[in-house]
Design a protein around this motif. Structure first.
Motif, PDB file in Angstrom:
ATOM      1  N   UNK A 111       5.796   6.016  -4.176  1.00 34.92           N
ATOM      2  CA  UNK A 111       5.237   6.751  -5.314  1.00 34.92           C
ATOM      3  C   UNK A 111       3.835   6.322  -5.750  1.00 34.92           C
ATOM      4  N   UNK A 112       3.410   5.095  -5.419  1.00 36.94           N
ATOM      5  CA  UNK A 112       2.154   4.587  -6.006  1.00 36.94           C
ATOM      6  C   UNK A 112       1.037   4.535  -4.961  1.00 36.94           C
ATOM      7  N   UNK A 163       1.636   7.055 -17.585  1.00 35.94           N
ATOM      8  CA  UNK A 163       1.360   8.161 -16.660  1.00 35.94           C
ATOM      9  C   UNK A 163      -0.093   8.091 -16.175  1.00 35.94           C
ATOM     10  N   UNK A 164      -0.262   8.274 -14.897  1.00 38.21           N
ATOM     11  CA  UNK A 164      -1.578   8.231 -14.220  1.00 38.21           C
ATOM     12  C   UNK A 164      -2.210   6.837 -14.172  1.00 38.21           C
ATOM     13  N   UNK A 165      -1.523   5.831 -14.680  1.00 37.62           N
ATOM     14  CA  UNK A 165      -2.043   4.457 -14.595  1.00 37.62           C
ATOM     15  C   UNK A 165      -1.177   3.643 -13.624  1.00 37.62           C
ATOM     16  N   UNK A 166       0.086   3.508 -13.982  1.00 41.47           N
ATOM     17  CA  UNK A 166       0.966   2.733 -13.110  1.00 41.47           C
ATOM     18  C   UNK A 166       2.181   2.197 -13.835  1.00 41.47           C
ATOM     19  N   UNK A 167       2.930   1.388 -13.119  1.00 41.24           N
ATOM     20  CA  UNK A 167       4.214   0.887 -13.625  1.00 41.24           C
ATOM     21  C   UNK A 167       4.255  -0.631 -13.463  1.00 41.24           C
ATOM     22  N   UNK A 168       4.862  -1.287 -14.455  1.00 37.89           N
ATOM     23  CA  UNK A 168       5.018  -2.742 -14.415  1.00 37.89           C
ATOM     24  C   UNK A 168       6.505  -3.051 -14.594  1.00 37.89           C
ATOM     25  N   UNK A 169       7.075  -3.637 -13.561  1.00 40.83           N
ATOM     26  CA  UNK A 169       8.503  -3.941 -13.594  1.00 40.83           C
ATOM     27  C   UNK A 169       8.677  -5.458 -13.554  1.00 40.83           C
ATOM     28  N   UNK A 205      -0.735   3.865  -9.992  1.00 44.39           N
ATOM     29  CA  UNK A 205      -0.273   5.138  -9.424  1.00 44.39           C
ATOM     30  C   UNK A 205       0.044   6.140 -10.497  1.00 44.39           C
ATOM     31  N   UNK A 206       0.960   7.034 -10.163  1.00 45.63           N
ATOM     32  CA  UNK A 206       1.236   8.159 -11.068  1.00 45.63           C
ATOM     33  C   UNK A 206       2.022   7.763 -12.317  1.00 45.63           C
ATOM     34  N   UNK A 207       2.667   6.603 -12.275  1.00 42.90           N
ATOM     35  CA  UNK A 207       3.481   6.186 -13.414  1.00 42.90           C
ATOM     36  C   UNK A 207       4.755   7.015 -13.528  1.00 42.90           C
ATOM     37  N   UNK A 208       5.583   6.672 -14.517  1.00 40.74           N
ATOM     38  CA  UNK A 208       6.867   7.371 -14.708  1.00 40.74           C
ATOM     39  C   UNK A 208       6.849   7.988 -16.108  1.00 40.74           C
ATOM     40  N   UNK A 209       6.877   9.324 -16.214  1.00 41.48           N
ATOM     41  CA  UNK A 209       6.784   9.962 -17.532  1.00 41.48           C
ATOM     42  C   UNK A 209       7.999   9.671 -18.417  1.00 41.48           C
ATOM     43  N   UNK A 232       0.843  -1.197   0.000  1.00 37.00           N
ATOM     44  CA  UNK A 232       0.000   0.000   0.000  1.00 37.00           C
ATOM     45  C   UNK A 232       0.881   1.251   0.000  1.00 37.00           C
ATOM     46  N   UNK A 233       0.488   2.231  -0.837  1.00 34.86           N
ATOM     47  CA  UNK A 233       1.230   3.487  -0.916  1.00 34.86           C
ATOM     48  C   UNK A 233       1.325   4.161   0.451  1.00 34.86           C
ATOM     49  N   UNK A 234       2.500   4.714   0.746  1.00 36.53           N
ATOM     50  CA  UNK A 234       2.760   5.480   1.958  1.00 36.53           C
ATOM     51  C   UNK A 234       2.810   4.628   3.240  1.00 36.53           C
ATOM     52  N   UNK A 235       2.701   3.305   3.105  1.00 36.45           N
ATOM     53  CA  UNK A 235       2.738   2.439   4.292  1.00 36.45           C
ATOM     54  C   UNK A 235       4.181   1.958   4.527  1.00 36.45           C
ATOM     55  N   UNK A 236       4.997   2.845   5.063  1.00 36.11           N
ATOM     56  CA  UNK A 236       6.415   2.509   5.221  1.00 36.11           C
ATOM     57  C   UNK A 236       6.657   1.471   6.319  1.00 36.11           C
ATOM     58  N   UNK A 237       5.705   1.366   7.238  1.00 35.63           N
ATOM     59  CA  UNK A 237       5.894   0.422   8.345  1.00 35.63           C
ATOM     60  C   UNK A 237       5.978  -1.022   7.871  1.00 35.63           C
ATOM     61  N   UNK A 238       5.277  -1.322   6.778  1.00 41.77           N
ATOM     62  CA  UNK A 238       5.264  -2.712   6.321  1.00 41.77           C
ATOM     63  C   UNK A 238       6.125  -2.945   5.079  1.00 41.77           C
TER      64      UNK A 238
END
Lengths: 137, 120
Positions: free
Chosen positions: A48-49, A119-125, A71-75, A3-9
């Motif tokens: 970021x996501x 952009x605005x969809x997400x990233x697949x690595x 998420x925001x994706x990478x332009x 989950x975005x912004x959940x640095x604890x986990x």
């Protein structure tokens, strides 16, 4: 699920991956690379996501780690791959991340590396590690 | 060199891992950026840092780092200590600044985990 912004986990997925790969007795070097790739990917999602998943696929000759996020994706992927380039927030930097090394690290620990982003969809690595030629230290 | 000796050299307090002071280490890396730890610190090393958040412990776990040396009088939060206990990673804390930690350990034979970027 990461989950975005959940640095604890952040880091739990890579710990699970490490545990699984240890159970099937893969070489330490492979386990280390897999743990690093998944950890950097988790940190990217958290930083970021909105949310994402880390998927591990074990095949006879290689293992595949995928990080798929919404998420925001990478332009500009070319720019994002440059060592030191980062758009990390102050919060992310204060935690010791955001050195702009994440994607470079993932690439350097992978035998095959592929990234796509919208952009605005997400990233697949996708990162794969060969099982042959990666021996124990 | 055993963690026990490192504890003495650095006049350090054992925060986690009182029962693991017989761990033997030969090399170390210093970083205050987690991404740099991930890029340059190798398994089995000591990690010398001023970072105190739980991610430093997660990172140490991912990399199979032998122990964390927390310098310049920094303190781990209770959450970070709990995670280090859970993941069984020894943590020593000292008031020496990172430069002094490195100098004192180098003088006693501990070496860098890598010498230069790109070298093994």
């Amino acid at each position: 699920m990461v989950i975005g912004d959940d640095f604890d986990h952040a880091g739990e997925a890579s710990r699970n991956i490490k545990t699984i790969l240890k159970q099937i007795n893969l070489p330490n070097d492979v386990i280390r690379k897999a743990a690093l790739i998944s950890y950097e990917s988790e940190i990217n999602i958290v930083s970021y996501a909105r949310k994402g998943i880390i998927r591990l696929t074990i095949l006879p000759d290689h293992i595949l780690i995928e990080a798929v996020d919404e998420g925001q994706g990478i332009p500009d992927l070319e720019l994002a791959m440059q060592p030191g380039w980062s758009t990390a927030s102050q919060k992310v930097r204060e935690m010791g991340f955001g050195a702009g090394m994440g994607l470079c690290n993932i690439k350097s620990f992978s035998d095959i590396f592929h990234i796509s982003s919208e952009v605005d969809k997400g990233t697949h690595l996708k990162a794969s590690i060969k099982l042959k030629g990666n021996t124990d230290d | 060199m055993y963690l026990r000796e490192i504890k003495e050299i650095l006049d350090a307090e054992v925060i986690v891992g009182q029962d693991r002071l017989d761990v033997d280490v030969t090399c170390a890396g210093v970083a205050d950026l987690i991404s740099d730890v991930l890029a340059y610190v190798t398994p089995g090393c000591l990690l010398i840092t001023g970072l105190t958040n739980p991610q430093v412990v997660r990172t140490a776990d991912v990399l199979d780092i032998s122990a964390i040396i927390l310098g310049r009088g920094k303190k781990f939060s209770s959450e970070t200590v709990r995670l280090a206990e859970e993941l069984n990673i020894p943590v020593l804390a000292t008031d020496y600044i990172l430069f002094e930690i490195v100098g004192r350990l180098y003088a006693k034979g501990i070496r860098g985990c890598i010498e230069k970027v790109g070298s093994k």
